[in-house]
Design an enzyme around this catalytic site. Structure first.
Site: not given
Length: 146
Positions: A68, A71
């Site tokens: 991600c 993230c």
């Protein structure tokens, strides 16, 4: 053509700043590397260690995944928040691919998702990239007056 390019850029920007919309199924994430070692002051939690870690006190938990992009932006921000909080609260992260039961338990469907827990119960949740000042303020609010 110009409108189409601008539209695609806007959609990409929205996805980038709000987080990854879906947790990627295991079949789609084949070949990913190890998550790496937790930064100083930030604990890595698993399905087996989660409940005990958040059971007492105030804990900020970052639900994330290696694949991600947002993230990866959130990670250093969480580390900064941990540095600002020092020993006043625990800061941890949960890799949703390695702890799927915990992610499911809290209905994590978009990442990064950050949850402030107080004595095992969620009291504040953020979805998408969130600044350290907002995270620290939420932790301090959960701690109450000193």
């Amino acid at each position: 053509m110009k409108q189409m390019i601008v539209g695609l850029m806007m959609v990409g920007g929205v996805l980038f700043f709000t987080g990854c919309g879906k947790i990627m199924p295991a079949a789609e994430k084949a070949g990913e590397g190890a998550a790496g070692k937790a930064a100083s002051g930030v604990q890595d939690l698993t399905d087996t260690s989660f409940d005990q870690t958040v059971a007492q006190g105030v804990v900020l938990v970052d639900f994330w995944a290696v694949w991600c992009g947002p993230c990866r932006i959130q990670g250093p921000i969480v580390e900064k928040a941990a540095g600002q909080l020092g020993d006043t609260a625990k800061v941890a992260k949960v890799n949703v691919d390695q702890a799927p039961q915990t992610a499911k338990k809290f209905g994590i469907s978009s990442i990064p998702t950050l949850i402030v827990f107080k004595d095992g119960k969620p009291v504040k949740q953020f979805v998408g990239v969130t600044q350290a000042s907002d995270l620290v303020a939420a932790v301090k609010a959960a701690q109450g007056p000193k």
